[in-house]
Design a protein around this motif. Sequence first.
Motif, PDB file in Angstrom:
ATOM      1  N   TYR A   1      28.601  43.629  44.989  1.00 55.68           N
ATOM      2  CA  TYR A   1      29.360  44.143  43.858  1.00 55.68           C
ATOM      3  C   TYR A   1      30.794  44.282  44.349  1.00 55.68           C
ATOM      4  O   TYR A   1      31.012  44.779  45.460  1.00 55.68           O
ATOM      5  N   PRO A   2      31.787  43.809  43.573  1.00 59.92           N
ATOM      6  CA  PRO A   2      33.159  43.764  44.110  1.00 59.92           C
ATOM      7  C   PRO A   2      33.709  45.155  44.439  1.00 59.92           C
ATOM      8  O   PRO A   2      33.472  46.095  43.684  1.00 59.92           O
ATOM      9  N   ILE A   3      34.377  45.251  45.538  1.00 62.71           N
ATOM     10  CA  ILE A   3      35.163  46.460  45.845  1.00 62.71           C
ATOM     11  C   ILE A   3      36.162  46.128  46.954  1.00 62.71           C
ATOM     12  O   ILE A   3      35.831  45.439  47.917  1.00 62.71           O
TER      13      ILE A   3
ATOM     14  N   GLU B   1      26.241  48.775  42.760  1.00 58.12           N
ATOM     15  CA  GLU B   1      25.746  48.888  44.132  1.00 58.12           C
ATOM     16  C   GLU B   1      24.355  49.500  44.155  1.00 58.12           C
ATOM     17  O   GLU B   1      23.589  49.271  45.089  1.00 58.12           O
TER      18      GLU B   1
ATOM     19  N   PRO C   1      32.929  53.966  48.257  1.00 62.99           N
ATOM     20  CA  PRO C   1      32.262  54.387  47.017  1.00 62.99           C
ATOM     21  C   PRO C   1      31.001  53.576  46.730  1.00 62.99           C
ATOM     22  O   PRO C   1      30.013  54.116  46.230  1.00 62.99           O
TER      23      PRO C   1
ATOM     24  N   HIS D   1      46.597  46.469  28.186  1.00 62.08           N
ATOM     25  CA  HIS D   1      46.206  47.868  28.435  1.00 62.08           C
ATOM     26  C   HIS D   1      47.215  48.821  27.783  1.00 62.08           C
ATOM     27  O   HIS D   1      46.834  49.817  27.169  1.00 62.08           O
TER      28      HIS D   1
ATOM     29  N   VAL E   1      37.546  53.687  36.662  1.00 64.84           N
ATOM     30  CA  VAL E   1      37.982  52.956  37.842  1.00 64.84           C
ATOM     31  C   VAL E   1      38.185  51.516  37.392  1.00 64.84           C
ATOM     32  O   VAL E   1      37.256  50.861  36.953  1.00 64.84           O
ATOM     33  N   GLY E   2      39.389  51.064  37.450  1.00 61.68           N
ATOM     34  CA  GLY E   2      39.784  49.758  36.942  1.00 61.68           C
ATOM     35  C   GLY E   2      41.292  49.773  36.902  1.00 61.68           C
ATOM     36  O   GLY E   2      41.915  50.711  37.418  1.00 61.68           O
TER      37      GLY E   2
ATOM     38  N   GLY F   1      33.975  45.809  33.424  1.00 64.35           N
ATOM     39  CA  GLY F   1      33.172  45.989  34.627  1.00 64.35           C
ATOM     40  C   GLY F   1      32.613  47.395  34.636  1.00 64.35           C
ATOM     41  O   GLY F   1      31.433  47.629  34.886  1.00 64.35           O
TER      42      GLY F   1
ATOM     43  N   TYR G   1      37.004  41.348  35.958  1.00 62.08           N
ATOM     44  CA  TYR G   1      37.363  42.538  36.720  1.00 62.08           C
ATOM     45  C   TYR G   1      38.831  42.395  37.060  1.00 62.08           C
ATOM     46  O   TYR G   1      39.204  41.495  37.812  1.00 62.08           O
ATOM     47  N   GLY G   2      39.652  43.270  36.519  1.00 65.97           N
ATOM     48  CA  GLY G   2      41.087  43.138  36.742  1.00 65.97           C
ATOM     49  C   GLY G   2      41.507  43.681  38.095  1.00 65.97           C
ATOM     50  O   GLY G   2      42.013  42.970  38.952  1.00 65.97           O
ATOM     51  N   MET G   3      41.263  44.939  38.302  1.00 69.03           N
ATOM     52  CA  MET G   3      41.833  45.639  39.449  1.00 69.03           C
ATOM     53  C   MET G   3      41.441  45.032  40.793  1.00 69.03           C
ATOM     54  O   MET G   3      42.259  44.969  41.712  1.00 69.03           O
TER      55      MET G   3
HETATM   56  C1  LIG Z   1      31.175  52.354  43.150  1.00 64.57           C
HETATM   57  C2  LIG Z   1      32.335  51.456  43.083  1.00 64.57           C
HETATM   58  N1  LIG Z   1      32.134  50.140  43.157  1.00 64.57           N
HETATM   59  C3  LIG Z   1      33.178  49.283  43.093  1.00 64.57           C
HETATM   60  C4  LIG Z   1      34.445  49.763  42.960  1.00 64.57           C
HETATM   61  C5  LIG Z   1      35.605  48.790  42.954  1.00 64.57           C
HETATM   62  N2  LIG Z   1      36.192  48.590  41.636  1.00 64.57           N
HETATM   63  C6  LIG Z   1      37.349  49.163  41.303  1.00 64.57           C
HETATM   64  S1  LIG Z   1      37.847  48.753  39.774  1.00 64.57           S
HETATM   65  C7  LIG Z   1      36.517  47.736  39.528  1.00 64.57           C
HETATM   66  C8  LIG Z   1      36.308  46.970  38.271  1.00 64.57           C
HETATM   67  C9  LIG Z   1      37.458  46.864  37.403  1.00 64.57           C
HETATM   68  O1  LIG Z   1      37.189  46.015  36.330  1.00 64.57           O
HETATM   69  P1  LIG Z   1      37.105  46.472  34.823  1.00 64.57           P
HETATM   70  O2  LIG Z   1      36.203  47.655  34.668  1.00 64.57           O
HETATM   71  O3  LIG Z   1      36.742  45.273  34.058  1.00 64.57           O
HETATM   72  O4  LIG Z   1      38.565  46.986  34.459  1.00 64.57           O
HETATM   73  P2  LIG Z   1      39.971  46.219  34.497  1.00 64.57           P
HETATM   74  O5  LIG Z   1      40.497  46.399  35.881  1.00 64.57           O
HETATM   75  O6  LIG Z   1      39.715  44.793  34.146  1.00 64.57           O
HETATM   76  O7  LIG Z   1      40.811  46.920  33.512  1.00 64.57           O
HETATM   77  C10 LIG Z   1      35.717  47.761  40.658  1.00 64.57           C
HETATM   78  C11 LIG Z   1      34.498  46.961  40.795  1.00 64.57           C
HETATM   79  C12 LIG Z   1      34.610  51.151  42.902  1.00 64.57           C
HETATM   80  N3  LIG Z   1      35.825  51.722  42.810  1.00 64.57           N
HETATM   81  N4  LIG Z   1      33.552  51.972  42.963  1.00 64.57           N
END
Ligand SMILES: Cc1ncc(C[n+]2csc(CCOP(=O)(O)OP(=O)(O)O)c2C)c(N)n1
Lengths: 181, 357, 253
Positions: B27-29, B56, B80, C24, C50-51, C95, C125-127
């Motif tokens: 899962y991306p992080i 995760e 995380p 956004h 978180v994003g 995401g 997934y942007g961030m």
């Molecule tokens: C438990 C956990 N797993 C992974 C991450 C990493 N992470 C940060 S933002 C994100 C996804 C962001 O994508 P999205 O929800 O589509 O929002 P966007 O950035 O596109 O607005 C992830 C996987 C995290 N912070 N915490």
Amino acid sequence: MQTEVVFAGFGGQGVMLAGKILAETGMGLGKEVVWLPSYGPEMRGGTANCTVIIADEPIASPIVVHQRDSVVMNRPSLEKFVPKMRAQGYAIVNTSLIQVKSERDDITVVDVPANKIAIAAGTGKAANMVMLGAYVGATGIVPFDALLEQAKHVFQKKPKSIPVNVKCLKEGYKLGQAKGK
Amino acid sequence: MAKVLMKGNEAIGEAGIRARGLCYFCYPITPQSEVAEYLSKRMPEAGGVFLQGESEVAVSNMLYGAAGAGVRCWTSSSGPGISLMMEALAYIAAAELPVVIVNIVRCGPGLGGILPSQSDYRQAVKGGGHGDYQCLVYAPASVQEAVDLMPLAFDRAERYRNPVLIIGDGMIGQMMEPVEFKEHKFPPLPPKDWATTGCKGRKPNVVNSLYLDPYAEEKLNLRMVAKYEKMKKEEVRCEEYNTDKPYQALLVAYGTTARICRTAIHKLGEEGIHVALLRPITLFPFPRQRIYELAQKVDWVMSVEMSTGQMVEDVELSVRCEKPVHFFGRTGGVVPAPEEVVEAVKKQLGAGKGGQA
Amino acid sequence: MKTIFKRPEALAETPTHYCPGCTHGVAHRLIAEVLDELGLRERTVGIVPVGCSVLAFNYFNFDCQEASHGRAPAVATGIKRGRPDLIVFTYQGDGDLASIGMAEIVHAANRGEKFTAVFINNAVYGMTGGQMAPTTMPGQVTTTCPAGRDVEQVGYPIRMCELLASLRTPGFVERVAVHQPKYIIKAKRALKKAFQYQADNRCFSFVECLSTCPTNWGLTPLKAVQWVDETMIPYYPVKNFKSPETEGEGDAD
Ligand SMILES: Cc1ncc(C[n+]2csc(CCOP(=O)(O)OP(=O)(O)O)c2C)c(N)n1
Ligand code: SF4
């Protein structure tokens, strides 16, 4: 012997790639190398920098506070990294975008109008190669031939871009050599 | 094989494939997404499994399932995400499944930041999940070492039937160093006759961690302890620097911090101050005995970490509290500079002198 | 003199960190305008995800809580159950909401929690730098599906509105888009309804906003707008899926 150089500029100026080509050239020569990027929260279009270390012995700390040399492509980078340099280091300054001068008199400053040269050669995007060429010209840190070979190898995927990048490296190299050692 | 310049995360991905870790869930992080990105390309070429899970929590249970079915599998994540894997990790440990988890540590707690840190030491070494269990924990200090530890991690996971963690700070993931993918040879592994591979020709196997009979649970716990004791005897790895000459102080540091300490020690040496370093490569089992021996020659020991001081407790236990153990660290994503370590050592040496006078 | 354009009070003066052409900011502004118009700002609590919008608490001028990845609906539930007088909304990416937080959003909707969820669907997934999301379009290239999303391997993009509308529990579910003026006007209307239902203590409300991520789509802002029109809207129909008036028939048509 260990030399550290920071490549810094705007995101998109290709400083990471320039650093990578230098590190790969060093590796090809059998040296120890580290390439360490700055990585931070997604700040696109912000500043980017990487540190390249080239050494004869295994490299201990990949973190250096006072690097010997700097290759700075924009003003914030000059202001951030040149004051941290050790004395006797080399600063390659992109005067196409940086009008101010560093106040340091204990380092060798090489002024390079990198964007101007790159645009004349065909594309402003290759300004990073002008800077890289100038850095190698001024410091002789790696043989220029080895650098050229490595750069050609890296640009292999886009063969059309090889001539302009090679030209920029050469132009930069000439300038660096003239003003450096 | 010739060396290639690779980013730590990508090199770890490649090393996983070469160690026949051909089943990878993720899962991306940040700062480890490049492992997944690299493997999304490479795994199909290698004929392996690449799957991005929905979380995760899911990823770690995919590992439980795949490992239970005898498949060599692994994942990588960061703080995380690792926290979310702790539930499954406890089940994986209890069911005695071989799984490799790479944690490219970022600073915390909470969402924290994405910069390098060593603040997941306790989570990795002291548990993290619930119950009586331990993971074998490796801490590489260079991209090459990370690459070399991957095959070892898979081997030990399967040999001990135990989860193995690889703990690298964000720098190990992000920096590029020359790497060479060497052939690693290990003795044959025991057959996975416990795996749920279909019961044709044998009694059914069950992968389970439920023990309602306390004596049965205790038996499991003791069997696991026996594994940990064996690890303590046979798996301790560490590296020493400058211990072959007289030294005035002993530093203990792991991962990138150990490299920073080496530069600091070099600088101190130029000033005539001789300092030695012990770098644990396994965080569990911890090189207690060696630290104890090395500490005999000095008045104090210092633990240097990218945290507020977590390993320092294990260093104290190692010297059996016979000597003072000091701590120097930076945290929050701040990486200590060699110069700061130099200062910390000098300050302590000065303080020692003052005390004697 | 009549002011015809000013910053809503619910929006802070801080410039945002979003990339050029990212929507956004548009969604933030619409939420702020609606809260101002309904006079709700001073009793609002926003839950930021978180994003890329992780710092949205800097851009909103009201109380906010930062949730862990995907858990905003549970955090919102906690607030709303403990303090039903507050106006609570979650602001979540695809995401966050449709992957890791799927359980939380479905159960909150199913319990009929009386908060508002604003769902930003930008198909990626942007961030973290452009990995595949559950909403990524078939064939769309991302950093974790370099050959394009293969529906044989990872299924089809999840349509959250359709999924939530199928729940028996009454609620307000609508999909809007925020990439072009004609859609933005409708988007604002939907958001206003959503918050009104919450203020009236009626039901759970959910507004999905089709958004852009030019950076990770590798498109110019202009091309990104076109991509929403040509690729996203045909798959993700922009319309109302459910209102409390339809009393939980769950009709997704
Ligand atoms: C438990 C956990 N797993 C992974 C991450 C990493 N992470 C940060 S933002 C994100 C996804 C962001 O994508 P999205 O929800 O589509 O929002 P966007 O950035 O596109 O607005 C992830 C996987 C995290 N912070 N915490
Ligand atoms: S990465 Fe995408 S979602 Fe994030 S700020 Fe940039 S355009 Fe917006």
